[in-house]
Scaffold this motif. Structure first.
Motif, PDB file in Angstrom:
ATOM      1  N   TYR A  66     -60.711  34.498 -26.144  1.00  0.00           N
ATOM      2  CA  TYR A  66     -60.252  35.266 -24.993  1.00  0.00           C
ATOM      3  C   TYR A  66     -58.750  35.515 -25.036  1.00  0.00           C
ATOM      4  O   TYR A  66     -58.299  36.641 -24.929  1.00  0.00           O
ATOM      5  N   CYS A 105     -57.375  20.465 -21.961  1.00  0.00           N
ATOM      6  CA  CYS A 105     -57.999  21.724 -21.573  1.00  0.00           C
ATOM      7  C   CYS A 105     -57.728  22.001 -20.102  1.00  0.00           C
ATOM      8  O   CYS A 105     -57.546  21.085 -19.295  1.00  0.00           O
ATOM      9  N   VAL A 135     -59.910  24.646 -18.255  1.00  0.00           N
ATOM     10  CA  VAL A 135     -60.974  25.621 -18.485  1.00  0.00           C
ATOM     11  C   VAL A 135     -60.812  26.870 -17.629  1.00  0.00           C
ATOM     12  O   VAL A 135     -61.138  27.984 -18.063  1.00  0.00           O
ATOM     13  N   ASP A 173     -59.886  29.680 -25.954  1.00  0.00           N
ATOM     14  CA  ASP A 173     -60.220  29.371 -24.568  1.00  0.00           C
ATOM     15  C   ASP A 173     -59.128  28.554 -23.890  1.00  0.00           C
ATOM     16  O   ASP A 173     -59.319  28.041 -22.787  1.00  0.00           O
ATOM     17  N   ARG A 208     -69.850  24.276 -18.624  1.00  0.00           N
ATOM     18  CA  ARG A 208     -69.417  25.637 -18.926  1.00  0.00           C
ATOM     19  C   ARG A 208     -70.256  26.223 -20.039  1.00  0.00           C
ATOM     20  O   ARG A 208     -70.336  25.682 -21.136  1.00  0.00           O
ATOM     21  N   SER A 236     -64.239  33.284 -21.881  1.00  0.00           N
ATOM     22  CA  SER A 236     -64.091  32.981 -23.311  1.00  0.00           C
ATOM     23  C   SER A 236     -65.443  32.745 -23.977  1.00  0.00           C
ATOM     24  O   SER A 236     -65.499  32.479 -25.172  1.00  0.00           O
ATOM     25  N   TYR A 237     -66.514  32.846 -23.221  1.00  0.00           N
ATOM     26  CA  TYR A 237     -67.852  32.580 -23.755  1.00  0.00           C
ATOM     27  C   TYR A 237     -68.282  33.679 -24.725  1.00  0.00           C
ATOM     28  O   TYR A 237     -68.131  34.864 -24.446  1.00  0.00           O
ATOM     29  N   ASN A 267     -67.180  32.546 -17.233  1.00  0.00           N
ATOM     30  CA  ASN A 267     -66.442  32.024 -18.375  1.00  0.00           C
ATOM     31  C   ASN A 267     -66.079  33.189 -19.282  1.00  0.00           C
ATOM     32  O   ASN A 267     -66.899  33.694 -20.037  1.00  0.00           O
ATOM     33  N   SER A 307     -64.948  30.123 -29.050  1.00  0.00           N
ATOM     34  CA  SER A 307     -64.481  30.717 -27.799  1.00  0.00           C
ATOM     35  C   SER A 307     -63.321  31.647 -28.086  1.00  0.00           C
ATOM     36  O   SER A 307     -62.377  31.277 -28.784  1.00  0.00           O
ATOM     37  N   ALA A 341     -64.544  39.444 -21.582  1.00  0.00           N
ATOM     38  CA  ALA A 341     -63.903  38.289 -22.210  1.00  0.00           C
ATOM     39  C   ALA A 341     -63.132  38.685 -23.443  1.00  0.00           C
ATOM     40  O   ALA A 341     -62.360  37.902 -23.972  1.00  0.00           O
ATOM     41  N   CYS A 386     -59.250  30.598 -18.473  1.00  0.00           N
ATOM     42  CA  CYS A 386     -59.980  31.755 -18.998  1.00  0.00           C
ATOM     43  C   CYS A 386     -61.251  31.971 -18.187  1.00  0.00           C
ATOM     44  O   CYS A 386     -62.360  31.959 -18.722  1.00  0.00           O
ATOM     45  N   SER A 387     -61.077  32.129 -16.895  1.00  0.00           N
ATOM     46  CA  SER A 387     -62.239  32.296 -16.036  1.00  0.00           C
ATOM     47  C   SER A 387     -61.973  33.348 -14.970  1.00  0.00           C
ATOM     48  O   SER A 387     -60.826  33.716 -14.709  1.00  0.00           O
TER      49      SER A 387
END
Length: 469
Positions: free
Chosen positions: A193, A361, A363, A257, A413, A183-184, A181, A191, A44, A366-367
């Motif tokens: 990333y 968002c 999500v 994120d 998430r 950005s975790y 995830n 977040s 990430a 960034c996954s």
């Protein structure tokens, strides 16, 4: 300390779509960040964005200084579009004129919209692949007691809390996508990333979609929001957490994120036949107003099939709180579920009933797509819930079938972006809110059961239910 004060003190990381906005600040403030220890996925922090297993999808780049000529003020003051469902409506252009007020939210033409998508697309396009095999990696889930915080809603009846969640038991889904995830960080709301360059490009595209240009930017790094970072982050304090872009009429925030907020420096007054408030707007008024705004934010939202809706619950003073959303619908049920949970906008009024703030968002930007995981049925999840094998949002002695008022499938998430069954359980009799303050309201606490089949969950030992008793 009174019971309600204790209650507010224990509210934790509650699902943001369930938090009533009790008050409104006129000026934006930097978010409160609570730094805690935690690990971070190296992927990430290094490398490129990965969407659904596709390496390095491009964050759209700026096309130079081309800015669409979009009028900043019009007097189209049209009749609100007609809703298509209770508390939700497919956004359609309004037809009949109405000169009861003024609006500075312009409608853009199809040609202007197409040009925005071509030159200033904010989030990258992606396609959902399919991967179902025996080699799906094991995932973890949020099993720490209290890890999800205190989750509850107060309403006079559960029917008050209505949403257009596309999931239903009739869908009979056997598998759903799960994502890593990227950005975790485990740092309590921080977040990281996207790169600074990617965030700056996104800010430029947001501005251009509104017919504006970025006049100045400021970056906020991890070192700016954490005075003493955990040791494992000592060499990462240079990473950018947020980019703030100033335009003549708005302030744009881009987070690591991919979350975006746009705040209007001069709030937008809507025509007089629209009601846009947290506490004094009816269901019908709310539907018409959010559809009106969503149509005029078409270039910013960039949704193919926008569906606007509102939902409400009540605060500890029995006052109804209304929230306004738009999400990008899809004819594909799985994509529709993903978009409802992970690709949406939250639009907010100020205390004077003016439009001033939008938060967006996507999500999955960034996954990393891990695969389509087998899921259990709602009946199987309900059995686990009744046996105490669940993630409690608040401690409870036991759950009886008669107390289950509602269930829906949602995505959460954390380290992984994965589906859960969320149950609304009547806990009025054991409420932390005193009876006098509660009045005729009912309390429904939120309990979660992971939808992913247990054979793919790392910490399967939790299913003995011991921690939940």
């Amino acid at each position: 300390m009174k019971n309600n004060e204790k209650l507010l003190n224990i509210i934790g990381d509650m699902d943001e779509q369930l938090i009533p906005e009790l008050t409104h600040r006129k000026k934006s403030k930097r978010p409160a960040i609570f730094a805690v220890g935690g690990g971070v996925c190296a992927a990430a922090l290094m490398g490129a964005i990965v969407l659904h297993g596709i390496n390095r999808p491009d964050i759209p780049t700026s096309t130079g200084d081309v800015t669409l000529e979009i009028t900043s003020s019009i007097q189209d003051n049209t009749e609100p579009p007609k809703p298509t469902a209770t508390n939700s409506s497919t956004t359609i252009p309004p037809d009949d004129p109405d000169v009861s007020g003024e609006s500075s939210l312009p409608i853009i033409s199809d040609e202007e919209y197409a040009k925005i998508l071509e030159e200033h697309r904010i989030y990258p396009e992606y396609e959902l692949p399919t991967k179902t095999d025996a080699n799906l990696p094991h995932i973890t889930t949020e099993f720490q007691q209290g890890g999800m915080g205190y989750g509850a809603i107060w309403v006079y009846d559960i029917s008050e809390y209505d949403t257009p969640n596309p999931w239903s038991e009739a869908a009979q889904l056997s598998a759903l996508p799960v994502f890593k995830n990227l950005s975790y960080t485990g740092l309590g709301g921080i977040s990281i990333y996207l790169t600074e360059e990617q965030m700056l490009t996104m800010a430029e595209n947001v501005a251009s979609s509104l017919g504006m240009t970025v006049e100045s930017t400021e970056t906020e790094k991890l070192s700016d929001i954490m005075r003493v970072p955990p040791p494992e982050y000592a060499d990462k304090v240079h990473l950018v957490y947020r980019v703030v872009a100033e335009c003549s009429e708005v302030t744009i925030n881009i987070y690591g994120d991919g979350e975006i907020t746009v705040e209007f420096k001069e709030p937008v007054r809507l025509p007089g036949n629209y009601s846009f408030t947290h506490h004094d707007t009816s269901d019908e008024q709310g539907e018409l107003t959010i559809a009106y705004i969503a149509e005029r934010l078409r270039g910013l939202l960039q949704y193919d099939e926008p569906v606007s809706y509102t939902n409400t619950d009540r605060d500890i003073y029995q006052r109804q709180g209304r929230r306004y959303y738009v999400y990008d619908s899809s004819d594909d049920i799985i994509q529709d579920i993903l978009n409802y949970n992970l690709k949406f906008a939250w639009i907010s009024p100020n205390d004077d009933g003016e439009f001033w703030h939008i938060r967006m968002c996507d999500v999955l930007t960034c996954s990393e797509y891990l695969g389509d995981y087998p899921i259990i049925t709602e009946a199987e999840a309900r059995e686990l819930l009744l046996n105490g094998n669940c993630i409690p949002a608040v401690s409870s002695e036991s759950i009886e079938e008669k107390d289950i008022a509602k269930v829906e499938l949602i995505y959460r998430r954390d380290e992984y972006i994965q589906p859960y069954y969320r149950y609304y359980v009547d806990t009025t009799d054991s409420s932390l809110l005193d009876a006098e303050r509660r009045g005729d309201m009912k309390e429904y606490c939120l309990y979660y059961v992971p939808a992913v089949s247990s054979e793919y969950l790392e910490d399967i030992t939790v299913w003995d239910g011991v921690f939940n008793k």
